[in-house]
Write a protein that holds these residues in place. Sequence first.
Motif, PDB file in Angstrom:
ATOM      1  N   VAL A 305       0.774  -1.145  -0.169  1.00  0.00           N
ATOM      2  CA  VAL A 305       0.250  -0.149   0.072  1.00  0.00           C
ATOM      3  C   VAL A 305       0.937   1.125  -0.549  1.00  0.00           C
ATOM      4  O   VAL A 305       0.757   2.011  -1.400  1.00  0.00           O
ATOM      5  CB  VAL A 305      -1.292  -0.118   0.774  1.00  0.00           C
ATOM      6  CG1 VAL A 305      -1.615   1.375   1.738  1.00  0.00           C
ATOM      7  CG2 VAL A 305      -1.723  -1.262   1.109  1.00  0.00           C
ATOM      8  N   VAL A 306       2.116   1.229   0.858  1.00  0.00           N
ATOM      9  CA  VAL A 306       3.307   2.125   0.840  1.00  0.00           C
ATOM     10  C   VAL A 306       3.292   2.576  -0.505  1.00  0.00           C
ATOM     11  O   VAL A 306       3.620   4.074  -1.261  1.00  0.00           O
ATOM     12  CB  VAL A 306       3.579   2.046   2.085  1.00  0.00           C
ATOM     13  CG1 VAL A 306       4.883   3.284   1.534  1.00  0.00           C
ATOM     14  CG2 VAL A 306       2.492   2.507   3.549  1.00  0.00           C
ATOM     15  N   SER A 307       3.988   1.815  -1.256  1.00  0.00           N
ATOM     16  CA  SER A 307       4.661   1.903  -2.069  1.00  0.00           C
ATOM     17  C   SER A 307       4.112   2.153  -3.833  1.00  0.00           C
ATOM     18  O   SER A 307       3.690   3.402  -4.373  1.00  0.00           O
ATOM     19  CB  SER A 307       4.868   0.435  -2.738  1.00  0.00           C
ATOM     20  OG  SER A 307       5.321   0.161  -3.872  1.00  0.00           O
ATOM     21  N   MET A 308       2.476   1.309  -3.771  1.00  0.00           N
ATOM     22  CA  MET A 308       1.486   2.197  -4.522  1.00  0.00           C
ATOM     23  C   MET A 308       0.461   3.493  -4.633  1.00  0.00           C
ATOM     24  O   MET A 308       0.571   4.072  -5.163  1.00  0.00           O
ATOM     25  CB  MET A 308       0.495   1.756  -4.590  1.00  0.00           C
ATOM     26  CG  MET A 308       0.914  -0.411  -5.155  1.00  0.00           C
ATOM     27  SD  MET A 308      -0.834  -0.921  -5.786  1.00  0.00           S
ATOM     28  CE  MET A 308      -1.502  -0.544  -7.088  1.00  0.00           C
ATOM     29  N   LEU A 309       0.919   3.597  -2.801  1.00  0.00           N
ATOM     30  CA  LEU A 309       0.310   5.259  -2.422  1.00  0.00           C
ATOM     31  C   LEU A 309       1.222   6.432  -3.080  1.00  0.00           C
ATOM     32  O   LEU A 309       0.663   6.857  -3.343  1.00  0.00           O
ATOM     33  CB  LEU A 309      -0.276   5.401  -1.396  1.00  0.00           C
ATOM     34  CG  LEU A 309      -1.807   4.294  -1.196  1.00  0.00           C
ATOM     35  CD1 LEU A 309      -1.982   5.051   0.613  1.00  0.00           C
ATOM     36  CD2 LEU A 309      -3.091   4.837  -1.945  1.00  0.00           C
ATOM     37  N   ASN A 310       2.182   5.931  -2.784  1.00  0.00           N
ATOM     38  CA  ASN A 310       3.610   7.736  -3.096  1.00  0.00           C
ATOM     39  C   ASN A 310       3.670   7.450  -4.793  1.00  0.00           C
ATOM     40  O   ASN A 310       4.457   8.406  -5.034  1.00  0.00           O
ATOM     41  CB  ASN A 310       5.096   6.382  -2.176  1.00  0.00           C
ATOM     42  CG  ASN A 310       4.841   7.222  -0.742  1.00  0.00           C
ATOM     43  OD1 ASN A 310       4.573   8.001  -0.334  1.00  0.00           O
ATOM     44  ND2 ASN A 310       5.344   5.896   0.179  1.00  0.00           N
ATOM     45  N   GLN A 311       2.689   6.328  -5.779  1.00  0.00           N
ATOM     46  CA  GLN A 311       3.373   6.368  -6.593  1.00  0.00           C
ATOM     47  C   GLN A 311       2.446   7.143  -7.121  1.00  0.00           C
ATOM     48  O   GLN A 311       2.081   7.822  -8.336  1.00  0.00           O
ATOM     49  CB  GLN A 311       3.090   4.859  -7.651  1.00  0.00           C
ATOM     50  CG  GLN A 311       4.634   4.317  -7.524  1.00  0.00           C
ATOM     51  CD  GLN A 311       4.135   2.383  -7.533  1.00  0.00           C
ATOM     52  OE1 GLN A 311       3.705   2.457  -8.408  1.00  0.00           O
ATOM     53  NE2 GLN A 311       4.789   2.062  -7.082  1.00  0.00           N
TER      54      GLN A 311
END
Length: 400
Positions: A305-311
Amino acid sequence: MAFLSDTLARVKPSPTIAVTNKARELAAEGRDIIGLGAGEPDFDTPQNIKDAAKRAIDAGKTKYTAVDGIPELKAAICNKFLRENGLTYTPAQITVGTGGKQTLYNAFMATLNPGDEVIIPAPYWVSYPDMVLLAGGTPVPVVAGIETQFKLTPAQLEAAITPKTKWFIFNSPSNPTGAGYTREELKGLTDVLMRHPHVWVMSDDMYEHLVFDDFKFCTPAEIEPGLYDRTLTCNGVSKSYAMTGWRIGYAAGPVALIRAMGTIQSQSTSNPSSVSQYAALEALTGPQDFLAENRAVFQRRRDLVVSMLNQAKGITCPVPEGAFYVYPDISACIGKATAGGKIITNDEVFADALLEETGVAVVFGAAFGLSPNFRVSYATSDAVLAEACSRIQKFCAGLV
Ligand SMILES: Cc1ncc(COP(=O)(O)O)c(C=O)c1O
């Protein structure tokens, strides 16, 4: 004469429940909705715990029990505090209630008088300020923003304390940010508290077992034994053991406070469900492998989730130490227009438009006392989370 009480006018209904209801309504209309609002693990309660509850029913453990918990469960809670937190309590220092929520509520009801202040680091769990208001106290929110990873600094705590401060609420890992205090960070706060002997500490350790990487959980009475006599250490089985519906929470503290909390409970609900108490007993004394398995799943989901939201364009998502929430910042989205033509003036509009236009339900930051943000609960499957995050990415890419 008004029928409804003045007390009721002081509180508002839970915004997290409002979001869940709206998502449910849209789903009932046939819309494809992904709910990331609910604060509960998606796992089933472990089988050994369910079996213990069934055995309790068959053995006739279906009568009233001692108001604030059966002796076996209190003994197991004492063992838990010693084993996991290095804290020594006697059964007379333990209270068991209908969920963590009731124990916190009992403590406020038993101690707050009009004018008493309760320091609440923001963003906060939505119920703290309203419970304080219901009990007649004054919530004092102190914002700890993204610049300190949502953690209160010693200077902020010092500045918030007044002669009227009765409680300081500490919640690590936190709902809604997932932020967890290191031992050094917590020591900074407990040093301040040692200089103010009239302030009591309510530590809400509900997410103790949900911590990631090599983060080590800690709690105030353990870090500063000098606070032991004015600390209420609160915990429960709801989140750690996937037992939200069973409604068992507990707390440990000075005998006089624990007794006073029991008096409040004796005139409201009496004992928590007898069957649930036996289930909680098994949770605390049975195999603990579930906790590590649980943790690994949540850590994987957090990373996804952190990785996808930061994108996603305009979203900044810090990496939390624990719980199952992230609390991304959306400052860069404010003032933009959505593909559906809505102008994002604040985080409530953002969350509304996100739900209307993509079917993803999140809770807006204003509900937790820090904006512009939103809370994602990632207690759902990897596939659902990936789909939700890609819809959020698309929504953000469409902002102009
Ligand atoms: C920080 C925090 N404390 C306490 C609770 C209450 O837990 P329970 O379901 O045991 O009442 C919650 C539940 O959402 C929570 O997030």
